[in-house]
Design an enzyme around this catalytic site. Structure first.
Site, PDB file in Angstrom:
ATOM      1  NE  ARG A 118      -4.065  -1.477   1.860  1.00 33.57           N
ATOM      2  CZ  ARG A 118      -5.121  -1.501   2.627  1.00 33.57           C
ATOM      3  NH1 ARG A 118      -5.046  -1.163   3.882  1.00 33.57           N
ATOM      4  NH2 ARG A 118      -6.292  -1.832   2.144  1.00 33.57           N
ATOM      5  CD  GLN A 123      -2.966   5.819  -3.631  1.00 29.72           C
ATOM      6  OE1 GLN A 123      -2.256   6.669  -4.148  1.00 29.72           O
ATOM      7  NE2 GLN A 123      -3.660   6.047  -2.556  1.00 29.72           N
ATOM      8  CG  ASP A 126      -4.656  -1.469  -3.684  1.00 29.02           C
ATOM      9  OD1 ASP A 126      -5.206  -2.587  -3.671  1.00 29.02           O
ATOM     10  OD2 ASP A 126      -4.414  -0.820  -2.668  1.00 29.02           O
ATOM     11  CB  SER A 129      -7.843   0.375  -3.405  1.00 28.68           C
ATOM     12  OG  SER A 129      -7.012   0.429  -2.305  1.00 28.68           O
ATOM     13  CE1 TYR A 224      -4.487  -4.391   3.940  1.00 25.18           C
ATOM     14  CE2 TYR A 224      -2.105  -4.189   3.980  1.00 25.18           C
ATOM     15  CZ  TYR A 224      -3.270  -4.420   3.289  1.00 25.18           C
ATOM     16  OH  TYR A 224      -3.233  -4.645   1.949  1.00 25.18           O
TER      17      TYR A 224
HETATM   18  P1  NAD Z   1      -9.503  -2.374   5.519  1.00 21.26           P
HETATM   19  O1  NAD Z   1     -10.428  -2.941   4.493  1.00 21.26           O
HETATM   20  O2  NAD Z   1      -8.367  -3.197   5.982  1.00 21.26           O
HETATM   21  O3  NAD Z   1     -10.385  -1.919   6.802  1.00 21.26           O
HETATM   22  C1  NAD Z   1     -11.467  -1.031   6.654  1.00 21.26           C
HETATM   23  C2  NAD Z   1     -11.425   0.036   7.718  1.00 21.26           C
HETATM   24  O4  NAD Z   1     -11.879  -0.526   8.956  1.00 21.26           O
HETATM   25  C3  NAD Z   1     -10.070   0.647   7.987  1.00 21.26           C
HETATM   26  O5  NAD Z   1     -10.152   2.049   7.860  1.00 21.26           O
HETATM   27  C4  NAD Z   1      -9.754   0.209   9.408  1.00 21.26           C
HETATM   28  O6  NAD Z   1      -8.998   1.169  10.117  1.00 21.26           O
HETATM   29  C5  NAD Z   1     -11.135   0.057  10.002  1.00 21.26           C
HETATM   30  N1  NAD Z   1     -11.185  -0.799  11.193  1.00 21.26           N
HETATM   31  C6  NAD Z   1     -10.518  -1.959  11.437  1.00 21.26           C
HETATM   32  N2  NAD Z   1     -10.841  -2.448  12.645  1.00 21.26           N
HETATM   33  C7  NAD Z   1     -11.764  -1.585  13.181  1.00 21.26           C
HETATM   34  C8  NAD Z   1     -12.489  -1.543  14.408  1.00 21.26           C
HETATM   35  N3  NAD Z   1     -12.330  -2.479  15.336  1.00 21.26           N
HETATM   36  N4  NAD Z   1     -13.346  -0.528  14.587  1.00 21.26           N
HETATM   37  C9  NAD Z   1     -13.513   0.434  13.643  1.00 21.26           C
HETATM   38  N5  NAD Z   1     -12.852   0.457  12.485  1.00 21.26           N
HETATM   39  C10 NAD Z   1     -11.975  -0.538  12.248  1.00 21.26           C
HETATM   40  O7  NAD Z   1      -8.886  -0.974   5.084  1.00 21.26           O
HETATM   41  P2  NAD Z   1      -8.860  -0.252   3.667  1.00 21.26           P
HETATM   42  O8  NAD Z   1     -10.171   0.269   3.351  1.00 21.26           O
HETATM   43  O9  NAD Z   1      -8.304  -1.178   2.654  1.00 21.26           O
HETATM   44  O10 NAD Z   1      -7.832   0.953   3.881  1.00 21.26           O
HETATM   45  C11 NAD Z   1      -7.203   1.280   5.068  1.00 21.26           C
HETATM   46  C12 NAD Z   1      -6.194   2.423   4.795  1.00 21.26           C
HETATM   47  O11 NAD Z   1      -5.193   2.072   3.871  1.00 21.26           O
HETATM   48  C13 NAD Z   1      -6.843   3.680   4.236  1.00 21.26           C
HETATM   49  O12 NAD Z   1      -6.235   4.810   4.800  1.00 21.26           O
HETATM   50  C14 NAD Z   1      -6.538   3.631   2.799  1.00 21.26           C
HETATM   51  O13 NAD Z   1      -6.543   4.893   2.161  1.00 21.26           O
HETATM   52  C15 NAD Z   1      -5.144   3.048   2.831  1.00 21.26           C
HETATM   53  N6  NAD Z   1      -4.830   2.395   1.558  1.00 21.26           N
HETATM   54  C16 NAD Z   1      -3.740   2.850   0.871  1.00 21.26           C
HETATM   55  C17 NAD Z   1      -3.422   2.268  -0.339  1.00 21.26           C
HETATM   56  C18 NAD Z   1      -2.241   2.725  -1.116  1.00 21.26           C
HETATM   57  O14 NAD Z   1      -1.655   3.730  -0.752  1.00 21.26           O
HETATM   58  N7  NAD Z   1      -1.867   2.024  -2.174  1.00 21.26           N
HETATM   59  C19 NAD Z   1      -4.211   1.219  -0.823  1.00 21.26           C
HETATM   60  C20 NAD Z   1      -5.311   0.776  -0.075  1.00 21.26           C
HETATM   61  C21 NAD Z   1      -5.603   1.383   1.107  1.00 21.26           C
END
Ligand code: NAD
Length: 359
Positions: A118, A123, A126, A129, A224
């Site tokens: 990530r 990006q 991905d 995402s 994550y």
């Molecule tokens: P994910 O699918 O792993 O989780 C979804 C969300 O649930 C996350 O925001 C996580 O913090 C939240 N979560 C986990 N446990 C929780 C709990 N007990 N209570 C409440 N919330 C909880 O995450 P995601 O959607 O794939 O993305 C997470 C982060 O990673 C974001 O900031 C996203 O922008 C970033 N991201 C970056 C890239 C990249 O730069 N290439 C790619 C994908 C995601």
């Protein structure tokens, strides 16, 4: 180098769309597709110009790079792939460490797209995402199919209708899309996340950020979420119960990579919710955030519907295919250098996504 794409057997999403072909041919010699690859996403074979249509058997034995989203290549079929072939798919090795070992034992070159790091550079490649973003949008539309109410405030001659209340738990990629979609449709939205960093993003979409004090820092977890303390979980459960009872729709997206999803909505909370409320559990495939969620089922518990659909992106297969196809094209553009792929490269994207390397 010949790249070939296999048709998905359990999904409508295609790993290649017609607009990918010309771009691929800029750095690869030939593009082969399995007949009917775009059927589920409404692309005809004839829409794919400059490709060769091949059978699955010919693809497996003749291609240098074989692409499929969810790998379903059998052991017998693996025996027919070219010695130097490279296979690209989504293997989810974080859910089962034996997957990588099994492929290694077969002496195959395999990239798993869900292992792409990530980082900003990655990006555009991905796939997780891309699919999460569609799932977030679809979560609200799916909830609306079951909710017996309007979403926006309505002022009519027969009286006024209050706007619906939506609670989003987990404001990552999917959660932010769910928030944006619910806001566009006129709902009042609140959101939770253990990562305080998302507060501003939530607020910029016009939603209220609900804070629970004392979350465990996740800054070293590569984007994550991390497991939270028991004390935090108790405080969060209380607040979630309070907010869920007041909501018409609850969307949960919280996942922990390689581990079961945290249980955030208890049976008691569901029983305290209003009849007619809807929960969409996007963590259904890893056990669900809701205690009574069942994967790929809609459960009705005392008038509360719990939608456990772990493949909501499949409801919008054409755009899902476009994003998926673009992600794969961007990945290939990054890893193919001068017509070859260096399996020993130290490049972060390449080395982290290799789950099996031919010895
Ligand atoms: P994910 O699918 O792993 O989780 C979804 C969300 O649930 C996350 O925001 C996580 O913090 C939240 N979560 C986990 N446990 C929780 C709990 N007990 N209570 C409440 N919330 C909880 O995450 P995601 O959607 O794939 O993305 C997470 C982060 O990673 C974001 O900031 C996203 O922008 C970033 N991201 C970056 C890239 C990249 O730069 N290439 C790619 C994908 C995601």
């Amino acid at each position: 180098m010949i790249i070939a794409y296999l048709k998905e057997n359990n999904s409508d999403i295609s790993p290649i769309v017609p607009s990918n072909v010309t771009k691929l041919l800029k750095f690869l010699d030939e593009v082969w597709i399995e007949s009917g690859i775009g059927d589920g996403s409404y692309f005809r074979d004839s829409d794919y110009e400059s490709v060769t249509i091949k059978s699955r058997k010919d693809i497996l034995s003749g291609a240098d790079i074989i692409v499929q989203i969810s790998p379903d290549i059998t052991d017998q079929e693996y025996n027919s792939v070219k010695d130097s072939a490279i296979i690209i798919g989504q293997y989810a090795p974080f859910n089962d460490a034996k997957i990588g070992e099994g492929l290694q034992a077969k002496n195959l070159n395999v990239f798993s797209l869900d292992m792409i790091p990530r980082t900003s550079l990655a990006q555009s490649m991905d796939v997780l995402s891309s699919m999460a973003s569609i799932a977030g949008y679809q979560s609200i539309l799916s909830a609306l199919q079951y909710m017996p109410r309007y979403m926006p405030m309505m002022i009519t001659a027969a009286g006024s209708i209050k706007p619906s209340k939506v609670l989003v738990i987990g404001a990552g990629v999917a959660g932010l899309q769910a928030i944006a979609t619910a806001r566009r449709l006129g709902a009042m939205v609140e959101a939770f996340d253990t990562r305080a960093a998302v507060k501003e993003e939530v607020q910029s979409l016009g939603a209220k950020f609900v804070e629970v004090e004392g979350a465990t820092d996740d800054k070293d977890a590569g984007g994550y979420a991390v497991e939270q303390t028991e004390e935090y979980k108790m405080r969060q459960a209380q607040l979630i119960q309070e907010k869920a009872i007041a909501s018409d729709i609850v969307v949960t997206t919280a996942q922990l990579r390689g581990r079961p999803a945290p249980k955030l909505i208890t049976k008691e909370t569901v029983e305290a919710m209003k009849s007619g409320s809807v929960i969409v559990d996007l963590a259904a495939s890893t056990g669900g955030n809701c205690a009574i969620c069942e994967d790929n089922k809609v459960v009705d518990h005392n008038g509360v519907k719990i939608i456990g659909d772990s493949n909501l992106a499949n409801r919008m297969p054409q755009d899902a295919s476009t994003l998926y196809g673009n992600n794969i094209h961007n990945f290939l553009k990054h890893i193919v250098r001068d017509g070859t792929i260096d399996m020993n490269s130290e490049d972060e994207i390449l080395s982290k996504s290799i789950i099996s390397k031919k010895s």
